[in-house]
Design a protein around this motif. Structure first.
Motif, PDB file in Angstrom:
ATOM      1  N   UNK A 326     -76.274 -50.061  72.029  1.00  0.00           N
ATOM      2  CA  UNK A 326     -75.005 -49.322  72.010  1.00  0.00           C
ATOM      3  C   UNK A 326     -75.147 -48.282  70.899  1.00  0.00           C
ATOM      4  N   UNK A 327     -74.909 -47.025  71.253  1.00  0.00           N
ATOM      5  CA  UNK A 327     -75.079 -45.927  70.286  1.00  0.00           C
ATOM      6  C   UNK A 327     -73.797 -45.102  70.228  1.00  0.00           C
ATOM      7  N   UNK A 328     -73.449 -44.678  69.017  1.00  0.00           N
ATOM      8  CA  UNK A 328     -72.383 -43.668  68.873  1.00  0.00           C
ATOM      9  C   UNK A 328     -73.034 -42.445  68.250  1.00  0.00           C
ATOM     10  N   UNK A 329     -72.958 -41.306  68.913  1.00  0.00           N
ATOM     11  CA  UNK A 329     -73.505 -40.100  68.269  1.00  0.00           C
ATOM     12  C   UNK A 329     -72.563 -39.708  67.136  1.00  0.00           C
ATOM     13  N   UNK A 330     -73.124 -39.034  66.130  1.00  0.00           N
ATOM     14  CA  UNK A 330     -72.305 -38.699  64.955  1.00  0.00           C
ATOM     15  C   UNK A 330     -72.998 -37.610  64.150  1.00  0.00           C
ATOM     16  N   UNK A 331     -72.276 -37.091  63.160  1.00  0.00           N
ATOM     17  CA  UNK A 331     -72.899 -36.154  62.224  1.00  0.00           C
ATOM     18  C   UNK A 331     -73.861 -36.937  61.335  1.00  0.00           C
ATOM     19  N   UNK A 332     -74.783 -36.234  60.670  1.00  0.00           N
ATOM     20  CA  UNK A 332     -75.752 -36.876  59.789  1.00  0.00           C
ATOM     21  C   UNK A 332     -75.021 -37.640  58.686  1.00  0.00           C
ATOM     22  N   UNK A 358     -70.493 -40.493  73.123  1.00  0.00           N
ATOM     23  CA  UNK A 358     -70.741 -39.137  72.601  1.00  0.00           C
ATOM     24  C   UNK A 358     -69.475 -38.709  71.848  1.00  0.00           C
ATOM     25  N   UNK A 359     -69.583 -38.631  70.522  1.00  0.00           N
ATOM     26  CA  UNK A 359     -68.365 -38.332  69.743  1.00  0.00           C
ATOM     27  C   UNK A 359     -68.384 -36.923  69.132  1.00  0.00           C
ATOM     28  N   UNK A 360     -69.492 -36.185  69.307  1.00  0.00           N
ATOM     29  CA  UNK A 360     -69.573 -34.867  68.643  1.00  0.00           C
ATOM     30  C   UNK A 360     -69.063 -33.753  69.558  1.00  0.00           C
ATOM     31  N   UNK A 361     -69.534 -33.748  70.804  1.00  0.00           N
ATOM     32  CA  UNK A 361     -69.112 -32.714  71.757  1.00  0.00           C
ATOM     33  C   UNK A 361     -68.261 -33.313  72.865  1.00  0.00           C
ATOM     34  N   UNK A 362     -67.499 -32.425  73.527  1.00  0.00           N
ATOM     35  CA  UNK A 362     -66.545 -32.923  74.513  1.00  0.00           C
ATOM     36  C   UNK A 362     -67.128 -33.052  75.919  1.00  0.00           C
ATOM     37  N   UNK A 363     -68.312 -32.514  76.178  1.00  0.00           N
ATOM     38  CA  UNK A 363     -68.809 -32.524  77.550  1.00  0.00           C
ATOM     39  C   UNK A 363     -70.335 -32.529  77.536  1.00  0.00           C
ATOM     40  N   UNK A 364     -70.926 -33.670  77.194  1.00  0.00           N
ATOM     41  CA  UNK A 364     -72.377 -33.648  77.044  1.00  0.00           C
ATOM     42  C   UNK A 364     -73.106 -34.668  77.912  1.00  0.00           C
ATOM     43  N   UNK A 397     -61.918 -36.306  71.815  1.00  0.00           N
ATOM     44  CA  UNK A 397     -62.741 -35.602  72.808  1.00  0.00           C
ATOM     45  C   UNK A 397     -63.888 -36.435  73.366  1.00  0.00           C
ATOM     46  N   UNK A 398     -64.080 -37.662  72.847  1.00  0.00           N
ATOM     47  CA  UNK A 398     -65.325 -38.371  73.180  1.00  0.00           C
ATOM     48  C   UNK A 398     -65.419 -38.848  74.633  1.00  0.00           C
ATOM     49  N   UNK A 399     -66.668 -39.014  75.088  1.00  0.00           N
ATOM     50  CA  UNK A 399     -66.947 -39.593  76.410  1.00  0.00           C
ATOM     51  C   UNK A 399     -67.970 -40.708  76.205  1.00  0.00           C
ATOM     52  N   UNK A 400     -68.143 -41.518  77.239  1.00  0.00           N
ATOM     53  CA  UNK A 400     -69.138 -42.592  77.132  1.00  0.00           C
ATOM     54  C   UNK A 400     -69.976 -42.634  78.402  1.00  0.00           C
TER      55      UNK A 400
END
Ligand code: EPU
Length: 466
Positions: A326-332, A358-364, A397-400
């Motif tokens: 399970x991963x959450x994308x994030x800033x450094x 995906x928590x950084x961009x809204x449509x990735x 804005x996040x998606x999974x």
């Protein structure tokens, strides 16, 4: 405008961007035919990071003397920024092919807006020209911005920061006109989110503004630290304080720099994922551990193996089953949003269910549609998923994406949607049994230097379509 028309226009613009990018780096065609199912094995070089190199190129505008940048990758974004600098009067010698570029900013001048416009379709970098051009010429023009088509990618933080420095921002139908009638003065700025680009905007503007700038909630990505190193070589005074605070003491003048760019950790992570997905073994010459620690942890949890050597990192599939994560994308220092796309291909081969938030961009996650067509089991939740332990707080804005494996991938006709999604398509085609036709591969050359040459070195079976 109706959405079908909008989608068609976006699609056409994407194709055009891909063709332009392919032409910049001399790709034989914008489509490749891949015969998948062979492990990628071998050694490849990873050069300077796209997300530092392009910004360091812009920083050269701030110097009174020439700047030298080393380890420049031969990617289309570098060609675009070179052209943007040239139309602003910067003389450039050297070449991305050789890895060294020299910038002479002696004759910086205002460019024609039509010329900027013609180039901007494939780059978001023009926004970062603002501070340096305001300091040098008192005027900047920003056309409609391109870059990867991953959501709206607004520039409000950039414009608010420029206003805080005293710039006057005029929105026109053709773009944004920015002036600084009274010069630029240090400011107290707090970003609503630790945006990479907005932090760079503040750095490139604050270094020559009068007085002190305090930036709160700054991004602290390694590429930003390397940009600060470039600016320090130029004569800037910048301190990194605890808790995402950056202090900039403005100076009257800056000189050129001589700098070897930080390696591209996104490129290294992408090839690492390719090694895992294809059950291969790839040594990335130039990759370093420090900037990749978060990626390496996840790579190990999935069941990938790596050896850290003096001159690079070896990434390989050690045999056995891959495990879900399970991963959450994030800033450094979190897990980068640019790492998830290639890794998801490897996760289609893991035994069990993985989740990527995906928590950084809204449509990735648009790129996952092609993977599903190739046989992957991926469900995208447009509004994210509730529940479970979270390290990164939930964002509106996040998606999974929920990936269940292992699934056999089969060849397909696929169209690259953007840079990182494109690399993931390429890996999927290399992992799949049978033949795939991958079009718009020019977009991959926006950020992956000599990707075709590297595929050849790694033993991939592919050819350019006539
Ligand atoms: N944001 C705003 N307003 C702004 C600026 C950003 O709302 O004015 C939001 C964005 O919409 C996004 C978030 O803030 O939701 C983060 O965006 P950020 O500004 O950090 O991204 P960026 O500077 O536009 C750079 C890289 C991206 C990388 C991100 C995150 C470059 C040229 N691009 O983009 O790289 O994903 O930081 O690390 O440096 C790539 O290489 O493929 C790529 C997309």
């Amino acid at each position: 405008m109706n959405t079908i028309l909008q989608d068609t226009q976006k699609h056409e613009a994407q194709k055009l961007d891909a063709q332009k990018a392919a032409a910049h780096v001399g790709l034989l065609s914008d489509t490749i035919i891949v015969n998948g199912g062979r492990p990628l094995r071998g050694r490849i070089d990873v050069r300077g990071a796209k997300n530092l190199v392009t910004k360091a190129m812009v920083a050269s505008l701030l110097g009174d003397t020439k700047s030298v940048l080393r380890d420049v990758p031969d990617i289309s974004d570098v060609h675009v920024v070179s052209r943007l600098l040239e139309i602003h009067g910067v003389e450039i010698t050297g070449s991305p092919e050789s890895g060294i570029l020299v910038f002479d900013p002696a004759n910086v001048a205002i460019a024609q807006s039509a010329e900027i416009d013609a180039l901007s379709g494939s780059s978001r970098i023009p926004i970062l020209f603002c501070g340096p051009l305001l300091h040098r010429l008192g005027h900047a023009f920003i056309p409609d911005l391109g870059g990867c088509r991953i959501g709206d990618r607004p520039i409000d933080f950039h414009l608010d920061a420029l206003r805080a420095f005293g710039a006057v921002v005029d929105k026109l139908p053709s773009g944004i006109n920015i002036t600084a009638p009274n010069g630029l003065t240090g400011a107290n700025i707090e970003l609503p989110y630790p945006s990479v680009g907005a932090t760079e905007q503040v750095l490139l503007t604050g270094v020559r503004a009068k007085g002190i700038t305090e930036l709160k909630n700054a991004a602290i990505e390694p590429e930003i630290m390397d940009l600060i190193a470039v600016l320090q070589k130029m004569g800037a005074i910048i301190s990194i304080e605890p808790n995402r605070v950056i202090l900039i003491e403005g100076v009257d003048s800056l000189k050129g720099y001589d700098h070897r760019a930080l390696f591209d950790r996104n490129e290294a992570a992408s090839w690492a994922s390719a090694a895992l997905a294809t059950k291969g073994d790839i040594f990335c010459v130039g990759a370093k551990q420090q900037e990749m620690m978060t990626f390496l942890n996840v790579f190990r949890k999935i069941g990938g193996a790596f050896d850290i050597e003096e001159d690079g990192i070896r990434f390989y599939h050690p045999g056995g089953d891959l495990k879900p994560v399970v991963i959450e994308t994030d800033v450094h220092p979190g897990f980068m949003t640019d790492w998830q796309q290639p890794l998801i291909v490897a996760l289609t081969q893991a035994v069990g269910t993985s989740i990527v938030h995906e928590t950084v961009y809204e449509d990735r996650f648009g790129f996952t549609e092609a993977l599903v067509e190739m046989g992957a089991d991926i469900e995208v939740h447009k509004n994210g998923l509730e529940g479970g332990y979270r390290r990164v707080p939930r964002r509106a804005l996040e998606q999974a994406a929920v990936i269940t494996g292992p699934t056999k991938l089969h060849g397909a006709d696929i169209e690259v949607p953007d840079l990182r999604g494109g690399f993931s398509h390429l890996i999927a085609a290399l992992t799949a049994q049978g033949q795939s036709r991958v079009s718009n591969v020019g977009l991959i050359s926006r950020g992956y230097g000599d990707f075709a040459g590297k595929l050849q070195k790694l033993g991939a079976d592919f050819s350019f379509a006539a």
